[in-house]
Design a protein around this motif. Structure first.
Motif, mmCIF file in Angstrom:
data_model
loop_
_atom_site.group_PDB
_atom_site.id
_atom_site.type_symbol
_atom_site.label_atom_id
_atom_site.label_comp_id
_atom_site.label_asym_id
_atom_site.label_seq_id
_atom_site.Cartn_x
_atom_site.Cartn_y
_atom_site.Cartn_z
ATOM 1 N N TYR A 145 0.998 -1.186 -0.064
ATOM 2 C CA TYR A 145 -0.025 -0.156 0.065
ATOM 3 C C TYR A 145 0.791 1.276 -0.119
ATOM 4 C CZ TYR A 145 -3.549 3.285 1.601
ATOM 5 O OH TYR A 145 -4.607 4.439 1.694
ATOM 6 N N ASP A 204 -0.650 4.652 -0.423
ATOM 7 C CA ASP A 204 -1.468 5.948 -0.045
ATOM 8 C C ASP A 204 -1.367 5.962 1.676
ATOM 9 O OD1 ASP A 204 -2.193 6.690 -2.826
ATOM 10 O OD2 ASP A 204 -3.465 5.142 -2.778
ATOM 11 N N SER A 243 -4.221 6.474 3.834
ATOM 12 C CA SER A 243 -5.635 5.956 4.426
ATOM 13 C C SER A 243 -5.456 5.065 5.486
ATOM 14 C CB SER A 243 -6.644 5.828 3.623
ATOM 15 O OG SER A 243 -7.760 5.239 4.524
ATOM 16 N N ASP A 296 -7.769 1.783 4.466
ATOM 17 C CA ASP A 296 -7.496 0.926 3.387
ATOM 18 C C ASP A 296 -6.048 0.371 3.489
ATOM 19 O OD1 ASP A 296 -9.524 2.069 2.156
ATOM 20 O OD2 ASP A 296 -8.290 3.508 0.573
ATOM 21 N N ASN A 332 -6.415 -2.654 5.645
ATOM 22 C CA ASN A 332 -7.168 -3.572 5.067
ATOM 23 C C ASN A 332 -6.243 -4.375 4.217
ATOM 24 O OD1 ASN A 332 -8.794 -4.493 1.947
ATOM 25 N ND2 ASN A 332 -10.029 -4.593 3.732
ATOM 26 N N VAL A 333 -5.290 -3.721 3.561
ATOM 27 C CA VAL A 333 -3.971 -4.315 2.600
ATOM 28 C C VAL A 333 -3.327 -5.189 3.856
ATOM 29 C CG1 VAL A 333 -2.141 -3.743 1.644
ATOM 30 C CG2 VAL A 333 -4.152 -2.588 0.788
ATOM 31 N N SER A 352 -4.024 -4.072 -2.998
ATOM 32 C CA SER A 352 -4.762 -2.728 -2.904
ATOM 33 C C SER A 352 -5.949 -3.005 -1.752
ATOM 34 C CB SER A 352 -5.187 -2.220 -4.196
ATOM 35 O OG SER A 352 -5.918 -3.327 -4.986
ATOM 36 N N ALA A 353 -6.473 -1.936 -1.474
ATOM 37 C CA ALA A 353 -7.740 -2.024 -0.523
ATOM 38 C C ALA A 353 -8.963 -2.786 -0.860
ATOM 39 C CB ALA A 353 -7.975 -0.587 0.144
ATOM 40 N N TYR A 354 -9.464 -3.631 -0.198
ATOM 41 C CA TYR A 354 -10.600 -4.207 -0.542
ATOM 42 C C TYR A 354 -10.729 -5.141 -1.684
ATOM 43 C CZ TYR A 354 -11.649 -0.735 2.810
ATOM 44 O OH TYR A 354 -11.755 0.173 3.802
ATOM 45 N N GLN A 355 -9.476 -5.702 -2.058
ATOM 46 C CA GLN A 355 -9.242 -6.495 -3.173
ATOM 47 C C GLN A 355 -9.583 -7.873 -2.941
ATOM 48 O OE1 GLN A 355 -4.826 -7.460 -4.215
ATOM 49 N NE2 GLN A 355 -5.460 -7.252 -6.373
ATOM 50 N N GLU A 398 0.309 -0.658 9.662
ATOM 51 C CA GLU A 398 -0.710 -0.298 8.337
ATOM 52 C C GLU A 398 0.523 0.620 7.680
ATOM 53 O OE1 GLU A 398 -3.274 2.766 10.509
ATOM 54 O OE2 GLU A 398 -2.130 0.915 10.846
#
Length: 384
Positions: free
Chosen positions: A107, A109, A111, A114, A117-118, A125-128, A288
């Motif tokens: 990741y 970025d 956030s 996100d 989540n990664v 990527s997030a929510y993949q 994260e």
């Protein structure tokens, strides 16, 4: 799902106590080894935890945040551990702590949602990905019955998936205000039975709060709880502990010191509680993403990229810092502001877990991090 304790179900006490009543459930795994994942929610400052004091730019770019490292444990020619982590320094000296620096998940970025989540799903990527890498780990271990448990506010994403997992956690009811909680405590203060129930509910609530509270005593209690769940022959083999409070935008020096003191107490209580089992235990600590290299105008740091990860335990081949150090000069920073990541967190976790559980690395990576399955794991993290 198993209830750890039943609280009264009527009146104000019943509603509020149910909000704090822990829940325990188990997932299947099978191993005589123990593994603990401590997640640092909020983006822990790796440079504030393990200071690169040997970098010529460190003192100037970190300002007041560099001062504490004058009394920290020197790890090698480049790195010094924050002085709040006294037990961790002792484990390092004993070869039971290893630190990885300039590390990050895929990741890029900034956030929190996100990034977490990664970190927890093992995607790029997030929510993949819809399930967690720790849940998938259970699928590559032997099938004989064993148990895993989380100490968290909800079932953490890392443990969600096909295998049934729940957490030792408050319910999803809204948090009551501190004023209301104090009034209820006063209401039941004179009742011998209800006062005891209320006090235990409050203690359970504190277990899932951030590490800075109560001088690290709540963090130590959480570590002791996890050890009790892991220690019996019929107990859990894998545990996840969720911690918060790492988002240090302001007043970082004091705040991070308290957080690290709590983390240190948690690891120490895990070691003490597990006793001889510590020799066969691995504790992973990860966040994260990191924080900015430079300090902002309020004595804190903002969301960044590269950070540090940690391994503790008798199973760890410690006493060293693993890092391809990129430097802190302006030209060396990621996007001119962050510590540049030079190590993949996926490869670090994959190498640690596969070696600890004696799983073929390619198989472990395919299960835990399918999007980066061809990445070579970092080897040599576990004692032979």
């Amino acid at each position: 799902m198993l209830d750890r304790r039943s609280f009264l179900s009527t009146g104000t006490l019943g509603v509020l106590a149910s909000a704090f009543a822990p829940r325990i459930a188990f997932a299947r795994a099978a191993t005589d080894k123990r593994f603990v994942f401590i997640i640092q929610r909020g983006a822990a400052d790796g440079l504030g935890t393990i200071g690169a004091v040997g970098d010529p730019a460190f003192a100037s770019v970190r300002g007041d945040l560099a001062a504490d490292f004058a009394t920290g444990a020197k790890l090698d020619g480049m790195f010094t551990l924050h002085p709040a982590m006294t037990a961790s320094a002792g484990l390092y000296t004993q070869g039971q702590a290893l630190f990885a620096h300039a590390i990050a998940s895929p990741y890029r970025d900034r956030s929190h949602f996100d990034g977490q989540n990664v970190l927890e799903t093992g995607g790029v990527s997030a929510y993949q990905v819809r399930d967690g890498w720790l849940n998938r780990l259970l699928g590559v271990l032997p099938a004989e019955e064993a148990r895993a448990i989380a100490v968290a506010a909800t079932v953490p994403m890392a443990l969600r998936g096909r295998r049934e997992v729940a957490s030792y956690a408050p319910s999803s009811l809204p948090d009551a205000s501190d004023d209301l909680l104090q009034r209820v405590a006063m209401l039941y203060d004179g009742d011998q039975q209800l006062h005891g129930l209320w006090s235990e509910a409050m203690a359970t609530r504190q277990l899932t709060s951030d590490l800075a509270q109560d001088g690290g005593r709540n963090a130590a209690a959480t570590g002791a709880l996890a050890a009790r769940l892991l220690k019996p022959d019929t107990g859990a083999r894998i545990a996840m502990i969720e911690t918060g409070g790492w988002d240090t935008h302001t007043g970082q020096r004091g705040r991070l010191t308290a957080q690290l003191k709590g983390l240190d107490a948690m690891v120490a209580s895990l070691q003490a509680g597990l006793g001889p089992l510590w020799a066969n235990t691995m504790v992973l600590v990860a966040t994260e993403f990191g924080r900015t290299v430079a300090v902002n105008g309020t004595g804190g740091t903002d969301h960044g990229t590269g950070t540090a990860a940690m391994l503790f335990g008798g199973a760890v081949k410690g006493g060293r810092v693993v890092s391809d150090w990129p430097g802190l000069a302006p030209a060396a920073l990621y996007e001119a502001r962050d510590l540049k990541p030079t190590m993949q967190l996926d490869a670090f976790i994959g190498g640690a877990v596969s070696s600890h559980f004696d799983v073929e690395p390619a198989r472990a990576m395919a299960a835990l991090f399918p999007a980066t399955a061809k990445t070579a794991v970092i080897e040599g993290l576990v004692r032979a």
